[in-house]
Design a protein around this motif. Structure first.
Motif, PDB file in Angstrom:
ATOM      1  N   SER A 157     -24.009  87.408  37.347  1.00 53.85           N
ATOM      2  CA  SER A 157     -23.507  86.046  37.555  1.00 53.85           C
ATOM      3  C   SER A 157     -24.368  85.255  38.533  1.00 53.85           C
ATOM      4  O   SER A 157     -23.959  84.201  39.003  1.00 53.85           O
ATOM      5  CB  SER A 157     -22.059  86.080  38.054  1.00 53.85           C
ATOM      6  OG  SER A 157     -21.222  86.616  37.057  1.00 53.85           O
ATOM      7  N   SER A 199     -27.740  83.025  39.391  1.00 52.35           N
ATOM      8  CA  SER A 199     -28.612  82.105  38.658  1.00 52.35           C
ATOM      9  C   SER A 199     -29.643  81.519  39.606  1.00 52.35           C
ATOM     10  O   SER A 199     -29.437  81.455  40.812  1.00 52.35           O
ATOM     11  CB  SER A 199     -27.767  80.986  38.041  1.00 52.35           C
ATOM     12  OG  SER A 199     -28.593  80.047  37.395  1.00 52.35           O
ATOM     13  N   ASP A 254     -19.241  76.545  38.294  1.00 54.77           N
ATOM     14  CA  ASP A 254     -19.655  77.804  37.691  1.00 54.77           C
ATOM     15  C   ASP A 254     -19.923  78.880  38.739  1.00 54.77           C
ATOM     16  O   ASP A 254     -19.982  80.058  38.418  1.00 54.77           O
ATOM     17  CB  ASP A 254     -20.931  77.607  36.863  1.00 54.77           C
ATOM     18  CG  ASP A 254     -20.715  76.642  35.716  1.00 54.77           C
ATOM     19  OD1 ASP A 254     -19.561  76.489  35.268  1.00 54.77           O
ATOM     20  OD2 ASP A 254     -21.700  76.032  35.269  1.00 54.77           O
ATOM     21  N   GLN A 311     -20.784  87.449  44.323  1.00 52.06           N
ATOM     22  CA  GLN A 311     -20.902  87.751  42.896  1.00 52.06           C
ATOM     23  C   GLN A 311     -21.387  86.553  42.068  1.00 52.06           C
ATOM     24  O   GLN A 311     -22.297  86.695  41.274  1.00 52.06           O
ATOM     25  CB  GLN A 311     -19.555  88.244  42.357  1.00 52.06           C
ATOM     26  CG  GLN A 311     -19.080  89.529  43.019  1.00 52.06           C
ATOM     27  CD  GLN A 311     -20.037  90.694  42.816  1.00 52.06           C
ATOM     28  OE1 GLN A 311     -20.493  90.940  41.710  1.00 52.06           O
ATOM     29  NE2 GLN A 311     -20.343  91.408  43.888  1.00 52.06           N
ATOM     30  N   LYS A 312     -20.757  85.392  42.242  1.00 57.13           N
ATOM     31  CA  LYS A 312     -21.120  84.207  41.456  1.00 57.13           C
ATOM     32  C   LYS A 312     -21.916  83.266  42.353  1.00 57.13           C
ATOM     33  O   LYS A 312     -21.359  82.557  43.184  1.00 57.13           O
ATOM     34  CB  LYS A 312     -19.859  83.516  40.923  1.00 57.13           C
ATOM     35  CG  LYS A 312     -19.144  84.326  39.853  1.00 57.13           C
ATOM     36  CD  LYS A 312     -17.813  83.724  39.456  1.00 57.13           C
ATOM     37  CE  LYS A 312     -17.985  82.362  38.838  1.00 57.13           C
ATOM     38  NZ  LYS A 312     -16.707  81.753  38.437  1.00 57.13           N
TER      39      LYS A 312
END
Length: 176
Positions: free
Chosen positions: A173, A175, A65, A131-132
């Motif tokens: 994005s 977490s 993810d 970004q992620k």
């Protein structure tokens, strides 16, 4: 490589903040144990003895993810109020990319230091324009303060967590 860097960093923090004399043999054993627990093996000629490991082995497996993960941690020592901060950047496969570490003085608590470590990680990730990303932190109150209830942490840490939340809103994005 990341496991070795992490265990050496932890040993350094114990030396600096707790006055514990470094023991290279113990550090190597701890690195070997962590490598075993994470599925990585150290290269050496003889068989490892894992008899002293607990029955339950905890392993970490990255998900797909995220493009990157940042492990962040802080070490706090009273009465010096010194803080050591360590950050490890891992790629999507959980492989070591790079690290950052630092020192701060005059902090009041371990919770404040964990907030500061996360703030450093957030600024670093923003600087790298990742970004992620998933931040990995062991301070449950800090995670709760960012994700849920700001009142779960000491009021003195509210400003830095508010700053972290503000940056998090810019990167949907991310977490924790």
């Amino acid at each position: 490589m990341a496991n070795a860097a992490w265990k050496i960093w932890k040993c350094r923090c114990c030396c600096v903040f707790q006055g514990v004399k470094p023991n290279p043999i113990k550090v190597i054993r701890r690195i070997d144990t962590l490598n075993f627990m994470t599925g990585k093996k150290m290269k050496k000629g003889k068989t490892n003895n894992y008899a002293s490991l607990p029955d339950t082995i905890i392993t970490w497996k990255p998900t797909h993810d995220f493009d990157f993960y940042i492990n962040c941690d802080a070490s706090f020592k009273l009465p010096t109020t010194a803080c050591g901060i360590g950050l490890i950047l891992l790629n999507y496969a959980g492989e070591f990319t790079t690290t950052r570490c630092g020192y701060a003085a005059g902090t009041l608590s371990a919770e404040e230091d964990e907030c500061e470590a996360l703030w450093w990680a957030v600024k670093w990730a923003k600087e790298l324009n990742i970004q992620k990303l998933c931040f990995i932190i062991d301070a449950h109150k800090v995670v709760s303060g960012v994700n849920e209830d700001l009142n779960s942490i000491c009021w003195q840490n509210h400003p830095v967590l508010s700053d972290i939340k503000e940056v998090f809103h810019s990167f949907p994005s991310w977490s924790l």
